[in-house]
Design a protein around this motif. Structure first.
Motif, PDB file in Angstrom:
ATOM      1  N   ASP A   1       0.790  -1.244   0.000  1.00 40.55           N
ATOM      2  CA  ASP A   1       0.000   0.000   0.000  1.00 40.55           C
ATOM      3  C   ASP A   1       0.818   1.288   0.000  1.00 40.55           C
ATOM      4  OD1 ASP A   1      -2.348  -1.531   0.021  1.00 40.55           O
ATOM      5  OD2 ASP A   1      -2.434  -1.526   2.213  1.00 40.55           O
TER       6      ASP A   1
ATOM      7  N   GLU B   1       0.152   3.602  -3.119  1.00 49.94           N
ATOM      8  CA  GLU B   1      -1.143   4.264  -3.064  1.00 49.94           C
ATOM      9  C   GLU B   1      -1.090   5.482  -2.132  1.00 49.94           C
ATOM     10  OE1 GLU B   1      -0.633   0.994  -2.874  1.00 49.94           O
ATOM     11  OE2 GLU B   1      -2.046  -0.006  -4.229  1.00 49.94           O
ATOM     12  N   HIS B   2      -0.506   5.279  -0.952  1.00 51.35           N
ATOM     13  CA  HIS B   2      -0.411   6.377   0.015  1.00 51.35           C
ATOM     14  C   HIS B   2       0.550   7.464  -0.474  1.00 51.35           C
ATOM     15  CE1 HIS B   2      -2.853   4.403   3.012  1.00 51.35           C
ATOM     16  NE2 HIS B   2      -2.142   3.306   2.884  1.00 51.35           N
TER      17      HIS B   2
ATOM     18  N   MET C   1      -1.174   9.680  -3.065  1.00 50.75           N
ATOM     19  CA  MET C   1      -2.059  10.669  -2.453  1.00 50.75           C
ATOM     20  C   MET C   1      -1.243  11.800  -1.815  1.00 50.75           C
ATOM     21  SD  MET C   1      -5.160   9.909  -3.150  1.00 50.75           S
ATOM     22  CE  MET C   1      -6.086  10.927  -2.022  1.00 50.75           C
TER      23      MET C   1
ATOM     24  N   THR D   1     -10.158  -0.603  -7.504  1.00 48.98           N
ATOM     25  CA  THR D   1      -9.714   0.221  -6.379  1.00 48.98           C
ATOM     26  C   THR D   1      -8.738   1.286  -6.852  1.00 48.98           C
ATOM     27  OG1 THR D   1     -10.027  -1.663  -4.904  1.00 48.98           O
ATOM     28  CG2 THR D   1      -8.658   0.148  -4.095  1.00 48.98           C
ATOM     29  N   ARG D   2      -7.869   0.919  -7.775  1.00 44.91           N
ATOM     30  CA  ARG D   2      -6.903   1.893  -8.298  1.00 44.91           C
ATOM     31  C   ARG D   2      -7.585   2.940  -9.176  1.00 44.91           C
ATOM     32  NH1 ARG D   2      -1.287  -1.512  -9.113  1.00 44.91           N
ATOM     33  NH2 ARG D   2      -1.100  -2.014  -6.903  1.00 44.91           N
TER      34      ARG D   2
ATOM     35  N   LEU E   1      -8.739   5.396  -6.696  1.00 42.05           N
ATOM     36  CA  LEU E   1      -7.550   6.119  -6.245  1.00 42.05           C
ATOM     37  C   LEU E   1      -7.140   7.164  -7.277  1.00 42.05           C
ATOM     38  CD1 LEU E   1      -5.074   6.412  -4.288  1.00 42.05           C
ATOM     39  CD2 LEU E   1      -3.958   4.694  -5.736  1.00 42.05           C
TER      40      LEU E   1
ATOM     41  N   GLN F   1      -9.407  10.098  -7.081  1.00 44.10           N
ATOM     42  CA  GLN F   1      -9.172  10.903  -5.878  1.00 44.10           C
ATOM     43  C   GLN F   1      -7.874  11.700  -5.970  1.00 44.10           C
ATOM     44  OE1 GLN F   1      -9.254   7.795  -2.933  1.00 44.10           O
ATOM     45  NE2 GLN F   1     -11.461   7.963  -2.639  1.00 44.10           N
TER      46      GLN F   1
END
Length: 177
Positions: free
Chosen positions: A50, A53-54, A57, A86-87, A90, A93
């Motif tokens: 993860d 992903e973090h 962001m 899910t991506r 992401l 976002q």
């Protein structure tokens, strides 16, 4: 740009002894700082669960464009039926157009399998607009590029003259007989 603006402003935080970071985990922020100071991120961090992903962001929030592009590219490399939905959320976002386009391209030939995953529920939860865009892409085959926010000429890499030509293309000119 984010920190430059923060520390050069007359805001109270600019003069404080410390700056609390509450929106990013310490290990993610450590990699963000590494990127800011060295232009590099630890390979081990990019492999951690993860982290990408973090980090994407955080890169988006702290306006680190190069890091954001790196994260997008790495996330695109690892797309699977299980993680693509899910991506996609992401990407929406984090305003990551490259990742979003790659996700939609991946979903197109795998739509039935992707819609059967737990991740697809994230897409549905994200709102009807993202579902509609994904379905329009799958059915119509159109590009996701240009369906998002309007960009300025500078963001699109156009010169002022190119921007003027693009603007004129949109003008309606009466036909002469």
């Amino acid at each position: 740009p984010y920190f430059e603006g923060l520390f050069s402003s007359s805001m109270r935080d600019a003069d404080a002894d410390g700056l609390p970071i509450t929106d990013t985990e310490p290990d993610v922020f450590e990699q963000l700082l590494s990127w800011i100071y060295t232009g590099e991120v630890a390979d081990a961090a990019l492999q951690a669960k993860d982290m990408l992903e973090h980090l994407l962001m955080a890169a988006n929030g702290y306006e680190c464009g190069g890091l954001k592009l790196l994260c997008e590219a790495k996330l695109c490399e690892g797309l699977t039926v299980e993680n693509v939905a899910t991506r996609l959320v992401l990407a929406e976002q984090a305003e990551a157009d490259g990742l979003k386009e790659a996700c939609l391209e991946f979903i197109k030939p795998n739509a039935a399998a992707v819609m059967g995953t737990e991740g697809w529920k994230d897409v549905v939860s994200a709102g009807g607009e993202l579902v509609s865009e994904a379905m329009a892409f799958v059915v119509g085959g159109g590009s996701a590029a240009g369906k998002g926010k309007k960009r300025t000429a500078g963001e699109a890499g156009l010169s002022a003259q190119d921007a003027e030509v693009e603007e004129m293309r949109g003008w309606k000119v009466p036909r002469l007989r």
